[in-house]
Design a protein around this motif. Structure first.
Motif, PDB file in Angstrom:
ATOM      1  N   ASN A  24       0.820  -1.211   0.000  1.00 39.07           N
ATOM      2  CA  ASN A  24       0.000   0.000   0.000  1.00 39.07           C
ATOM      3  C   ASN A  24       0.852   1.258   0.000  1.00 39.07           C
ATOM      4  O   ASN A  24       0.557   2.226  -0.709  1.00 39.07           O
ATOM      5  N   ASP A  25       1.933   1.270   0.821  1.00 37.22           N
ATOM      6  CA  ASP A  25       2.822   2.437   0.859  1.00 37.22           C
ATOM      7  C   ASP A  25       3.548   2.624  -0.471  1.00 37.22           C
ATOM      8  O   ASP A  25       3.733   3.754  -0.939  1.00 37.22           O
ATOM      9  N   LEU A  26       3.964   1.521  -1.072  1.00 36.55           N
ATOM     10  CA  LEU A  26       4.651   1.601  -2.363  1.00 36.55           C
ATOM     11  C   LEU A  26       3.716   2.113  -3.445  1.00 36.55           C
ATOM     12  O   LEU A  26       4.074   3.010  -4.222  1.00 36.55           O
ATOM     13  N   TYR A  27       2.504   1.563  -3.491  1.00 35.08           N
ATOM     14  CA  TYR A  27       1.536   2.009  -4.489  1.00 35.08           C
ATOM     15  C   TYR A  27       1.171   3.475  -4.290  1.00 35.08           C
ATOM     16  O   TYR A  27       0.962   4.205  -5.256  1.00 35.08           O
ATOM     17  N   ARG A  28       1.062   3.893  -3.030  1.00 30.77           N
ATOM     18  CA  ARG A  28       0.725   5.293  -2.756  1.00 30.77           C
ATOM     19  C   ARG A  28       1.772   6.222  -3.365  1.00 30.77           C
ATOM     20  O   ARG A  28       1.439   7.236  -3.985  1.00 30.77           O
ATOM     21  N   TYR A  29       3.041   5.857  -3.204  1.00 32.29           N
ATOM     22  CA  TYR A  29       4.110   6.677  -3.778  1.00 32.29           C
ATOM     23  C   TYR A  29       4.109   6.612  -5.299  1.00 32.29           C
ATOM     24  O   TYR A  29       4.176   7.644  -5.977  1.00 32.29           O
ATOM     25  N   LEU A  71      12.279   4.783  -2.202  1.00 35.65           N
ATOM     26  CA  LEU A  71      12.001   3.388  -1.875  1.00 35.65           C
ATOM     27  C   LEU A  71      12.412   3.091  -0.434  1.00 35.65           C
ATOM     28  O   LEU A  71      11.740   2.314   0.264  1.00 35.65           O
ATOM     29  N   ARG A  72      13.493   3.700   0.019  1.00 38.66           N
ATOM     30  CA  ARG A  72      13.885   3.559   1.428  1.00 38.66           C
ATOM     31  C   ARG A  72      12.853   4.211   2.333  1.00 38.66           C
ATOM     32  O   ARG A  72      12.494   3.665   3.383  1.00 38.66           O
ATOM     33  N   THR A  73      12.344   5.371   1.918  1.00 38.00           N
ATOM     34  CA  THR A  73      11.298   6.040   2.689  1.00 38.00           C
ATOM     35  C   THR A  73      10.055   5.170   2.767  1.00 38.00           C
ATOM     36  O   THR A  73       9.426   5.072   3.830  1.00 38.00           O
ATOM     37  N   VAL A  74       9.688   4.540   1.661  1.00 42.69           N
ATOM     38  CA  VAL A  74       8.539   3.630   1.650  1.00 42.69           C
ATOM     39  C   VAL A  74       8.750   2.515   2.679  1.00 42.69           C
ATOM     40  O   VAL A  74       7.825   2.148   3.419  1.00 42.69           O
ATOM     41  N   MET A  75       9.963   1.976   2.730  1.00 43.85           N
ATOM     42  CA  MET A  75      10.271   0.915   3.696  1.00 43.85           C
ATOM     43  C   MET A  75      10.084   1.419   5.130  1.00 43.85           C
ATOM     44  O   MET A  75       9.464   0.745   5.964  1.00 43.85           O
ATOM     45  N   ILE A  76      10.590   2.614   5.427  1.00 40.74           N
ATOM     46  CA  ILE A  76      10.470   3.173   6.777  1.00 40.74           C
ATOM     47  C   ILE A  76       9.015   3.454   7.116  1.00 40.74           C
ATOM     48  O   ILE A  76       8.532   3.128   8.209  1.00 40.74           O
ATOM     49  N   PHE A  77       8.288   4.041   6.173  1.00 36.04           N
ATOM     50  CA  PHE A  77       6.860   4.304   6.398  1.00 36.04           C
ATOM     51  C   PHE A  77       6.101   3.007   6.651  1.00 36.04           C
ATOM     52  O   PHE A  77       5.216   2.942   7.502  1.00 36.04           O
ATOM     53  N   SER A  78       6.436   1.961   5.892  1.00 34.05           N
ATOM     54  CA  SER A  78       5.716   0.701   6.041  1.00 34.05           C
ATOM     55  C   SER A  78       6.029   0.043   7.382  1.00 34.05           C
ATOM     56  O   SER A  78       5.156  -0.614   7.972  1.00 34.05           O
ATOM     57  N   LEU A  79       7.237   0.206   7.891  1.00 33.21           N
ATOM     58  CA  LEU A  79       7.581  -0.357   9.198  1.00 33.21           C
ATOM     59  C   LEU A  79       6.824   0.366  10.313  1.00 33.21           C
ATOM     60  O   LEU A  79       6.370  -0.268  11.275  1.00 33.21           O
TER      61      LEU A  79
END
Length: 280
Positions: A24-29, A71-79
């Motif tokens: 979801n976070d990746l798709y949002r970006y 993509l790193r930000t997406v990872m942090i947001f998803s965590l």
């Protein structure tokens, strides 16, 4: 429940929900930044050419760097999203499915409060990150994009991404929210962020060359921050910049130029058609 059983249950829960949260976070970006780039910077670029804020365009190398950082930000947001999900599972946060559970007036107030409070959070953390001793630790990467693109919207240092990410769980501690309210907040955050970095002034203007919705930040407002760095720290609203005296003095002039309406001379009333005709 024994501690080992609780840990196992939470581990299974996390393993089940994390791929969905990350997706979801990746798709949002990708939809927010990529959609804005496709529509504004590609399909409508010719039609919006007169509203291009700067003559030059961001290069592909810059945009590639922005996407990798994002993509790193997406990872942090998803965590952080996973931490929220686990907290809800443990009953530590009140996030509910039915948006009408507390009534529609609460739902609407909830969405507005999430956005307004986030604007305050962003302004003050952003301003603090610009202090010389902190800038290199938190905000250098984002300002490498001196001429931003929609892909810049998530191009953060890991430390800045964490500061941005922890707003939502903190807000949910004091503000029980529905899943839909949280989704609208994050979708709005992503879209406004991407548009704010697109490089084309898409917001409407008044006859005197000022923004029609002057209480909202425009693309020019944030573009000036990337150009000059020491002003315009707000994200959605101009409120804090004006209260704290940090709005760029060139803002109205640059906005008027971007929309092709030179600012009126002092003493000209934008609501008087006769004065407008003389001024024009």
């Amino acid at each position: 429940m024994p501690e080992d059983c609780l840990f196992t249950s939470l581990a299974r829960f996390a393993a089940d929900v994390y791929p969905i949260i990350f997706q979801n976070d990746l798709y949002r970006y990708l939809i927010g930044a990529g959609g804005t780039f496709l529509v504004v910077n590609t399909l409508l670029a010719g039609w919006l050419a007169r509203r291009k804020i700067r003559k030059d365009k961001p290069g592909w190398r810059q945009m590639g760097r922005e996407i990798l950082a994002s993509l790193r930000t997406v990872m942090i947001f998803s965590l952080i999203g996973l931490a929220i999900a686990v907290s809800v599972n443990l009953g530590l946060l009140d996030v509910y499915e039915d948006p009408a559970e507390r009534g529609w007036p609460y739902f609407m107030a909830n969405v507005i409060a999430l956005i307004v409070a986030h604007d305050a959070w962003f302004y003050w953390t952003h301003k603090i990150m610009h202090r010389p001793r902190l800038f290199g630790w938190f905000h250098t990467l984002h300002h490498r994009s001196h001429n931003p693109s929609p892909w810049t919207s998530y191009a953060f240092d890991a430390s800045e991404a964490l500061v941005n990410a922890i707003y939502l769980p903190l807000a949910l501690i004091v503000m029980p929210s529905s899943i839909l309210a949280s989704f609208i907040f994050t979708a709005h955050m992503m879209l406004r962020n991407a548009i704010g970095h697109c490089g084309y002034e898409v917001f409407p203007a008044r006859a005197d060359g000022r923004p029609l919705f002057d209480w909202m930040t425009t693309v020019t407002h944030h573009d000036l921050h990337h150009a000059r760095a020491r002003t315009n720290f707000g994200l959605y609203l101009t409120f804090w910049d004006r209260v704290m005296g940090t709005e760029d003095p060139l803002y109205y002039e640059r906005f008027a130029r971007a929309v092709g309406k030179p600012p009126l001379a002092k003493g000209v009333n934008a609501d008087d058609p006769r004065q407008l005709q003389k001024a024009g």
